[in-house]
Every structure is written in C-alpha cells, then in structure tokens.
Design an enzyme around this catalytic site. Structure first.
Site, PDB file in Angstrom:
ATOM      1  CG  LEU A  75      -9.485   8.325 -10.708  1.00 52.89           C
ATOM      2  CD1 LEU A  75     -10.001   7.547 -11.897  1.00 52.89           C
ATOM      3  CD2 LEU A  75     -10.418   9.369 -10.437  1.00 52.89           C
ATOM      4  CB  CYS A  76      -6.407   5.611  -4.822  1.00 53.89           C
ATOM      5  SG  CYS A  76      -5.278   4.251  -5.504  1.00 53.89           S
ATOM      6  CG  HIS A  77     -12.354   4.759  -2.738  1.00 51.22           C
ATOM      7  ND1 HIS A  77     -12.080   4.035  -3.940  1.00 51.22           N
ATOM      8  CD2 HIS A  77     -13.555   5.169  -2.834  1.00 51.22           C
ATOM      9  CE1 HIS A  77     -13.515   3.881  -4.468  1.00 51.22           C
ATOM     10  NE2 HIS A  77     -14.023   4.930  -4.048  1.00 51.22           N
ATOM     11  CG  MET A 111      -4.038   0.688  -6.035  1.00 49.80           C
ATOM     12  SD  MET A 111      -2.947   0.149  -7.138  1.00 49.80           S
ATOM     13  CE  MET A 111      -1.799   1.299  -7.403  1.00 49.80           C
ATOM     14  CD  GLU A 112      -4.682   1.813  -0.509  1.00 46.69           C
ATOM     15  OE1 GLU A 112      -5.361   2.624  -0.659  1.00 46.69           O
ATOM     16  OE2 GLU A 112      -4.714   0.741  -1.066  1.00 46.69           O
ATOM     17  CG  ASP A 126      17.368   9.549  -0.323  1.00 46.87           C
ATOM     18  OD1 ASP A 126      17.961  10.408  -0.865  1.00 46.87           O
ATOM     19  OD2 ASP A 126      16.852   9.826   0.748  1.00 46.87           O
TER      20      ASP A 126
END
Length: 157
Positions: A75-77, A111-112, A126
């Site tokens: 649901l993120c654009h 969110m980004e 890693d």
C-alpha cells in the site's frame, strides 16, 4: 476512533487516494545502528572485510532499497524520489546509519528513509557476517520528517 486511511468503506485494503493533495516539498530522515565486535568494526573501518568495501555496498543497497519501497511495503505509493542519502558513523562497539529521502510530491517519504536505513544495516550484516555472526541491528526509527499537511515532526531524544 478515526477512519483508517488504508481501508475502504467495506474494510478492504486500498492505496490511499492522494490525487487531490497538493505537491509539497517532503523529506524524511531515519536512523539505526548495528552493534558488533571491535575486530569487525576495525575491519570495516580499514577496508579489510573479506567481502570488500562494506560501506560502499551498504550505501548503494540503501539507496536502491529506497527506490523499491513500494515493491516491498504493501500500500505504499511508488514515488519519484529526488534524492536519497545514506551516511555512516563509527561508535563504540557499533556502526550507525542515517538515511534521508526527499521529493516534491503528494505523499511523504518516511517509509523510503526507513527502508534505506534497514537495508543498509542488513547489507552491513551480510558483508561482515564472516567476522561477527553475533551483530545486532537495533534502534531503527524515524528521526524527522518535513512537509505535508501535518508539517514538521522530530523524534524525542
């Protein structure tokens, strides 16, 4: 309780309609850290990690992840990011990551920025796990955001 923006009137998930919102300058900053042994920190600092330049790989991974946030978070654009930065700071027993994302658009970039910070931290793990499998990723959070209807926001220290 206020209406949930990611649910329609029937309770089904939906992407929020931002078409009527004005474009504004938006920026978000997120951070996190990864604790590790002094040996692993020294190898990263000195460029002696077995897999190569840990910070260069983590920076690129964070930037790439920010660009793919809509593919990862439901649901993120999808956003046309104008800039993404990923910076590192050595601390006692840890390496901190600060990521920022910015654009001029209809929805925020929190969110980004968070995705960039998380993936940069995962990449550090890693790239350095041969040196220290006990590393711990912690304290990932939004530090600040600017723009949009709600205006500026700053995390409490």
């Amino acid at each position: 309780m206020t209406r949930l923006t990611h649910l329609n009137a029937d309770g089904a998930a939906r992407i929020v309609d931002v078409s009527s919102k004005p474009d504004t300058a938006r920026k978000a900053i997120a951070s996190g850290r990864i604790t590790m042994s002094e040996m692993a920190l020294a190898a990263i600092r000195d460029g002696d990690a077995p897999k190569g330049d840990v910070l260069a790989a983590a920076r690129i991974a964070g930037i790439m992840a920010a660009k793919k946030t809509a593919d990862l978070i439901p649901l993120c654009h999808p956003l046309p990011l104008e800039t993404v930065t990923v910076e590192f700071a050595f601390e006692d027993g840890a390496l901190s990551v600060t990521a920022s994302a910015a654009l001029t658009g209809k929805t925020g970039v929190e969110m980004e920025a968070m995705t960039a910070a998380c993936v940069a931290l995962l990449t550090i793990y890693d790239m350095a796990k041969a040196l220290d499998k006990g590393m711990v990723i912690e304290q990932v959070r939004l530090i600040a955001k600017d723009g949009g209807k709600s205006g500026p926001w700053r995390a409490q220290p």
